[in-house]
Design a protein around this motif. Structure first.
Motif, PDB file in Angstrom:
ATOM      1  N   GLU A 114       0.745  -1.132  -0.008  1.00 47.09           N
ATOM      2  CA  GLU A 114      -0.008   0.127  -0.277  1.00 47.09           C
ATOM      3  C   GLU A 114       0.964   1.166   0.029  1.00 47.09           C
ATOM      4  O   GLU A 114       0.502   2.152  -0.740  1.00 47.09           O
ATOM      5  CB  GLU A 114      -0.788  -0.075   1.181  1.00 47.09           C
ATOM      6  N   LYS A 115       2.023   1.215   0.703  1.00 47.71           N
ATOM      7  CA  LYS A 115       2.717   2.413   0.918  1.00 47.71           C
ATOM      8  C   LYS A 115       3.663   2.689  -0.475  1.00 47.71           C
ATOM      9  O   LYS A 115       3.638   3.961  -0.802  1.00 47.71           O
ATOM     10  CB  LYS A 115       3.903   2.128   1.983  1.00 47.71           C
ATOM     11  N   ALA A 116       3.769   1.494  -1.223  1.00 48.11           N
ATOM     12  CA  ALA A 116       4.438   1.821  -2.547  1.00 48.11           C
ATOM     13  C   ALA A 116       3.458   2.296  -3.439  1.00 48.11           C
ATOM     14  O   ALA A 116       3.815   3.221  -4.356  1.00 48.11           O
ATOM     15  CB  ALA A 116       4.820   0.418  -3.138  1.00 48.11           C
ATOM     16  N   LEU A 117       1.977   2.097  -3.355  1.00 44.46           N
ATOM     17  CA  LEU A 117       1.217   2.762  -4.064  1.00 44.46           C
ATOM     18  C   LEU A 117       0.910   4.480  -3.836  1.00 44.46           C
ATOM     19  O   LEU A 117       0.986   5.062  -4.497  1.00 44.46           O
ATOM     20  CB  LEU A 117      -0.106   1.960  -4.074  1.00 44.46           C
ATOM     21  N   THR A 118       0.753   4.377  -2.511  1.00 45.36           N
ATOM     22  CA  THR A 118       0.401   5.754  -2.062  1.00 45.36           C
ATOM     23  C   THR A 118       1.645   6.706  -2.217  1.00 45.36           C
ATOM     24  O   THR A 118       1.444   8.003  -2.341  1.00 45.36           O
ATOM     25  CB  THR A 118      -0.016   6.032  -0.575  1.00 45.36           C
ATOM     26  N   ALA A 119       2.833   6.232  -2.307  1.00 47.43           N
ATOM     27  CA  ALA A 119       4.209   6.999  -2.419  1.00 47.43           C
ATOM     28  C   ALA A 119       4.454   7.168  -3.956  1.00 47.43           C
ATOM     29  O   ALA A 119       5.346   8.061  -4.099  1.00 47.43           O
ATOM     30  CB  ALA A 119       5.251   6.180  -1.757  1.00 47.43           C
ATOM     31  N   SER A 120       3.837   6.615  -4.923  1.00 45.99           N
ATOM     32  CA  SER A 120       4.001   6.715  -6.548  1.00 45.99           C
ATOM     33  C   SER A 120       3.497   8.217  -6.554  1.00 45.99           C
ATOM     34  O   SER A 120       2.423   8.539  -6.597  1.00 45.99           O
ATOM     35  CB  SER A 120       3.314   5.529  -6.997  1.00 45.99           C
ATOM     36  N   PRO A 121       4.519   8.968  -7.270  1.00 49.15           N
ATOM     37  CA  PRO A 121       4.225  10.330  -7.840  1.00 49.15           C
ATOM     38  C   PRO A 121       3.045  10.110  -9.043  1.00 49.15           C
ATOM     39  O   PRO A 121       2.065  11.050  -9.122  1.00 49.15           O
ATOM     40  CB  PRO A 121       5.497  10.860  -8.349  1.00 49.15           C
ATOM     41  N   LYS A 122       3.281   9.129  -9.646  1.00 52.17           N
ATOM     42  CA  LYS A 122       2.432   9.116 -10.696  1.00 52.17           C
ATOM     43  C   LYS A 122       0.899   8.890 -10.452  1.00 52.17           C
ATOM     44  O   LYS A 122      -0.051   9.547 -10.910  1.00 52.17           O
ATOM     45  CB  LYS A 122       2.832   7.997 -11.593  1.00 52.17           C
ATOM     46  N   GLU A 123       0.859   7.814  -9.498  1.00 53.81           N
ATOM     47  CA  GLU A 123      -0.469   7.393  -8.914  1.00 53.81           C
ATOM     48  C   GLU A 123      -1.375   8.361  -8.341  1.00 53.81           C
ATOM     49  O   GLU A 123      -2.365   8.664  -8.142  1.00 53.81           O
ATOM     50  CB  GLU A 123      -0.543   5.995  -8.204  1.00 53.81           C
TER      51      GLU A 123
END
Length: 549
Positions: free
Chosen positions: A384-393
């Motif tokens: 989840e952190k990888a997703l929420t930290a993604s600048p693109k997403e």
């Protein structure tokens, strides 16, 4: 609307009951998924509409007042709750656009549609088998209308879905989970308690297996079922005296007469057979090329974000495919908050959406746009952190949140629109999804229907700015979206409504024996065309796996 009986139904018995209602009484179904207590977006009720007595088809020139009158003017022969949908293509007119692309014409495919399976066909898919009313006018239907099947009415065959369709029923069943003292509190709009901090992952503890969480059959959790009827019922329904039909329904709902079990879903095709029978409007090469063109539009300032979709068509003739069993299998194995089973002519609509468009509860407005996706086979902490930290997403979601704020503001009290939670996550369809809560207060003099029509179609499935982006979508997508990216809705009264974005959605034509479904992804400046195509396959995965594991 009087409640004539109530019953307790276990989660173990509920699927067979719902299947029986749709099979025997041609019920329209809006089903919530059995998500974990803290999961969001969430809904608390499932609804079955039986014996439609009023119907309104929407067309481009249907006055809004006709729909208001249909939904909100009391009618003694119908229960007040209205089930309906809005077609994405019909929403183009509000922005001065139109589409001439046919919706349900599988024989009119573009010449460049591929004859082979989709590129990047995943090799690791697991075996998940468990083994016409006049324009703008509402018509009173004959007592046996649901039994008058489309196969017996050649004039109705293979027509496109109308731009909108709304129904009211003589009988309506409302199914809600029984309240458990130990369960977390939930607000009336269906979000979890007070846990609204940013980046909070709301998921089921079973997701680390890499599979969607199905119904908890081992525990017989109780649901409360209430049967509501119109004040005035016709003398007979489905060829039976109304009183006798209600007795029959009561016996089914209370378990006195058990419903027939659901037939086991058997995938209709092998992987090789599906590869020969499946067509895409945009294969890998075509989708990547369209993404590259969209990126040119972004660099030129024509759009900031665009949702680009592809259409899948599967020829299921000669396979014995049963769309209702398929729908129930999907609901059982891949639960999501906004499932819908609706019929129109020869078409059976199968919507398995996880996304709420607009919810209004006593005038309090909630929209929960989804943007940001991470596919997984086996869940591990930190995803989840990888997703929420993604600048693109994050950029995808933030741009759409701004669009939604503007879209709902026109019907909300000045200063009431706010983002109460941002970059939340939940898991569904073997995907981690990111979403936000956008809230407001309905303006005095506006109804939930005004809000729905003014904000339609949802910004998460267009992009921004909306009008220019929808124009580009019409140019770049070779298919008509039809109901896909529209909205399925349940309207109670001027201050209460819930609606979904019709993603993860398709429909089956019982005449042509063809199933179509769609998937898409949000394109922003730093999108990778190949990654965006893989995302469309991931979102279509549950349909593809159920057709050919």
């Amino acid at each position: 609307m009087p409640c004539i009986f109530s019953a307790s139904v276990s989660s173990r018995d509920l699927p067979a009951l719902l299947h029986h209602l749709a099979r025997t009484y041609h019920a329209d179904l809006l089903l919530c998924g059995p998500l974990a207590p803290a999961a969001a977006p969430r809904t608390e009720r499932s609804i079955a509409g039986i014996a439609p007595v009023r119907e309104l088809e929407l067309h481009t020139d249907t006055p809004r007042e006709h729909l208001h009158d249909f939904c909100f003017t009391p009618c003694a022969t119908a229960v007040s709750g209205t089930i309906g949908y809005l077609n994405y293509t019909g929403g183009l007119a509000r922005y001065g656009l139109r589409s001439d692309k046919p919706e349900n014409r599988p024989d009119n495919r573009p010449d460049n549609w591929p004859d082979n399976k989709p590129d990047n066909w995943p090799d690791n898919w697991p075996d998940d088998r468990p083994e016409n009313s006049p324009n703008g006018r509402s018509d009173q239907k004959p007592e046996n209308w649901p039994e008058d099947t489309p196969e017996s009415k050649p004039a109705d065959r293979q027509k496109d879905l109308p731009e909108g369709l709304f129904r009211q029923y003589a009988i309506q069943l409302i199914i809600s989970p029984a309240q458990e003292p130990c369960s977390p509190p939930h607000s009336v709009d269906g979000t979890a308690g007070t846990d609204t901090g940013n980046h909070t992952a709301r998921h089921d503890s079973r997701h680390d297996s890499g599979h969607d969480y199905g119904h908890d059959k081992g525990h017989g959790k109780e649901h409360v079922l209430e049967c509501h009827t119109a004040e005035i019922l016709p003398d007979s329904l489905y060829g039976k005296q109304s009183a006798a039909l209600l007795d029959e329904l009561k016996a089914l709902c209370t378990g006195e007469v058990p419903p027939d079990p659901i037939p086991a879903h058997v995938a209709p095709l092998s992987r090789d057979a599906l590869s020969r029978r499946l067509r895409q409007s945009l294969d890998r090469k075509g989708y990547v090329r369209r993404v590259e063109r969209v990126l040119e539009h972004i660099r030129d300032g024509d759009t900031y974000q665009l949702n680009l979709s592809t259409r899948f068509d599967a020829d299921l003739s000669g396979t014995g495919f049963d769309p209702l069993t398929f729908f129930m299998h999907m609901w059982d194995q891949h639960p999501a908050p906004f499932y819908a089973w609706l019929s129109h002519g020869s078409t059976r609509i199968i919507s398995t959406s996880p996304e709420r468009f607009l919810c209004v509860r006593d005038g309090q407005v909630l929209s929960q746009p989804i943007k940001g996706t991470l596919e997984f086979e086996s869940f591990t902490e930190g995803m989840e952190k990888a997703l929420t930290a993604s600048p693109k997403e994050s950029a995808e979601l933030s741009m759409i949140v701004d669009l939604i704020r503007n879209d709902i503001a026109a019907c909300c009290e000045y200063g009431s629109v706010q983002v109460s939670a941002h970059k939340e996550t939940f898991t569904v369809d073997r995907l981690i999804q990111m979403y936000s809560d956008v809230r407001g207060t309905l303006r005095s003099g506006s109804t939930c229907l005004d809000l729905l029509l003014d904000a339609f179609p949802g910004g998460s499935v267009t992009g921004c700015p909306k009008q220019r982006t929808m124009r580009i979508i019409e140019k770049e997508e070779p298919h008509s979206r039809g109901l896909y990216c529209g909205s399925v809705v349940f309207i109670e009264d001027p201050q209460n409504m819930d609606s979904s974005i019709a993603i993860r959605t398709g429909w089956y034509d019982s005449i042509t024996k063809a199933l179509c479904f769609f998937s898409g992804s949000g394109i922003v400046l730093d999108s990778n065309p190949e990654s965006e195509y893989r995302e469309t396959l991931a979102k279509a995965g549950k349909f593809l796996r159920a057709l050919a594991p």
